[in-house]
Design a protein around this motif. Sequence first.
Motif, PDB file in Angstrom:
ATOM      1  N   THR A  84       4.341  -0.601  10.953  1.00 45.74           N
ATOM      2  CA  THR A  84       3.974  -0.676   9.548  1.00 45.74           C
ATOM      3  C   THR A  84       4.689   0.429   8.772  1.00 45.74           C
ATOM      4  OG1 THR A  84       1.803  -1.534  10.157  1.00 45.74           O
ATOM      5  CG2 THR A  84       2.037  -0.678   7.930  1.00 45.74           C
ATOM      6  N   ARG A  85       5.189   0.095   7.624  1.00 39.53           N
ATOM      7  CA  ARG A  85       5.972   1.030   6.801  1.00 39.53           C
ATOM      8  C   ARG A  85       5.063   1.633   5.730  1.00 39.53           C
ATOM      9  NH1 ARG A  85       9.144  -1.194   2.428  1.00 39.53           N
ATOM     10  NH2 ARG A  85      10.528   0.361   1.495  1.00 39.53           N
ATOM     11  N   TYR A  86       5.135   2.962   5.573  1.00 42.74           N
ATOM     12  CA  TYR A  86       4.262   3.671   4.636  1.00 42.74           C
ATOM     13  C   TYR A  86       5.051   4.656   3.780  1.00 42.74           C
ATOM     14  CZ  TYR A  86       0.159   2.207   7.405  1.00 42.74           C
ATOM     15  OH  TYR A  86      -0.794   1.478   8.051  1.00 42.74           O
ATOM     16  N   LEU A  87       4.493   4.949   2.614  1.00 42.91           N
ATOM     17  CA  LEU A  87       4.823   6.158   1.872  1.00 42.91           C
ATOM     18  C   LEU A  87       3.717   7.157   2.166  1.00 42.91           C
ATOM     19  CD1 LEU A  87       6.415   7.813  -0.240  1.00 42.91           C
ATOM     20  CD2 LEU A  87       4.967   6.749  -2.000  1.00 42.91           C
ATOM     21  N   TYR A  88       4.094   8.309   2.713  1.00 46.55           N
ATOM     22  CA  TYR A  88       3.129   9.348   3.066  1.00 46.55           C
ATOM     23  C   TYR A  88       3.052  10.397   1.970  1.00 46.55           C
ATOM     24  CZ  TYR A  88       2.881   7.764   7.948  1.00 46.55           C
ATOM     25  OH  TYR A  88       2.668   7.044   9.100  1.00 46.55           O
ATOM     26  N   LEU A  89       1.840  10.857   1.691  1.00 45.99           N
ATOM     27  CA  LEU A  89       1.596  12.032   0.864  1.00 45.99           C
ATOM     28  C   LEU A  89       1.038  13.096   1.795  1.00 45.99           C
ATOM     29  CD1 LEU A  89       1.411  13.534  -1.810  1.00 45.99           C
ATOM     30  CD2 LEU A  89      -0.806  12.431  -2.221  1.00 45.99           C
ATOM     31  N   GLU A  90       1.790  14.188   1.950  1.00 41.79           N
ATOM     32  CA  GLU A  90       1.517  15.158   3.003  1.00 41.79           C
ATOM     33  C   GLU A  90       1.600  14.419   4.342  1.00 41.79           C
ATOM     34  OE1 GLU A  90       1.673  18.059   2.037  1.00 41.79           O
ATOM     35  OE2 GLU A  90       0.858  18.182   0.034  1.00 41.79           O
ATOM     36  N   ASP A  91       0.552  14.451   5.150  1.00 40.88           N
ATOM     37  CA  ASP A  91       0.601  13.815   6.469  1.00 40.88           C
ATOM     38  C   ASP A  91      -0.163  12.499   6.526  1.00 40.88           C
ATOM     39  OD1 ASP A  91       2.101  15.916   7.580  1.00 40.88           O
ATOM     40  OD2 ASP A  91       0.282  17.106   7.884  1.00 40.88           O
ATOM     41  N   ASP A  92      -0.648  12.025   5.370  1.00 38.58           N
ATOM     42  CA  ASP A  92      -1.504  10.842   5.355  1.00 38.58           C
ATOM     43  C   ASP A  92      -0.827   9.670   4.650  1.00 38.58           C
ATOM     44  OD1 ASP A  92      -3.707  12.160   6.601  1.00 38.58           O
ATOM     45  OD2 ASP A  92      -4.144  13.132   4.673  1.00 38.58           O
ATOM     46  N   PRO A  93      -0.986   8.443   5.174  1.00 40.18           N
ATOM     47  CA  PRO A  93      -0.442   7.279   4.476  1.00 40.18           C
ATOM     48  C   PRO A  93      -1.073   7.138   3.089  1.00 40.18           C
ATOM     49  CG  PRO A  93      -1.071   6.709   6.725  1.00 40.18           C
ATOM     50  CD  PRO A  93      -1.640   8.072   6.447  1.00 40.18           C
ATOM     51  N   ALA A  94      -0.219   7.079   2.068  1.00 40.10           N
ATOM     52  CA  ALA A  94      -0.697   6.903   0.695  1.00 40.10           C
ATOM     53  C   ALA A  94      -0.571   5.449   0.251  1.00 40.10           C
ATOM     54  CB  ALA A  94       0.082   7.814  -0.247  1.00 40.10           C
TER      55      ALA A  94
END
Length: 278
Positions: free
Chosen positions: A36-46
């Motif tokens: 699954t592809r994500y944009l992360y904010l810090e270390d968490d999926p945003a």
Amino acid sequence: MLVASLPPRRLGVPVEGARLHFGRADAASGGGTFRTRYLYLEDDPAFELSLWCGTCPFLFERQGGANGTLSAALGVMAVLEGPLEAVDDQVLAPFASLLPEGEFLPLLLEVRPELVAPHDDRDYFSHEQVTTWGTDRFWGLPENPRSFYYRTFETAVSPEAHLYEFVVPLVPPGWNDRVRVTGYRSAMARGVVPTAVALSTLDVCQPATYDESADHHAHWGLTHFLLDGHHKLEAAARSGAPVRLLALVSVDGSLASADDLARLPDLLSRPRGARPAT
């Protein structure tokens, strides 16, 4: 409306020091796993993003990591309180420090945002996307972005492809400071056009199989994730006013070819137009 475009340039910091970055994670599917592809904010999926295959529906779906803005890290930049006329290193540097190192295409746009809620009359996922992919086979429902977002522009790429543009806040508009939103609305009523900044992606998605009952075409999803300007976008949407947007389009983070990305300045200069009903 495109105001200016710059040649692609390298921006950002090593990924371990970037507040935002793109990545993939394993997710279960029928006893197996897929990435699954994500944009992360810090270390968490945003935000969960369109799948890497390019044949699944276009997507930005808010996750638990989208729970704060980057305003505290950026501070107030006076040059962004009005219409940005030129993009230079002084403007780019604060935002580049948030981004993963890579190639970016800077675009300066002027948009009139329209606030959209999931499943309302202007929700892309409930309408344009369903005409091509239908509803989810398991749930029998459209994709749900789980986020308010802004629609800003669309135009034909070709008879077989259409560009859809979105601005996505990192937090819901309801979290915005009402005093600041009112202040921007007052400024816009006096003719002020402030500038927002976004990390952007272009995902080109098209079903792998042809269905005569569907509007089979490629969806060019241009998504701007706000780095700065949450209050400005809401004020513009509620006022019907324009706002400038400095979009830093990630070449590495997009599901598009170099040739597709190179077409963006021309496409964003075209007249707005909805896809004709089939």
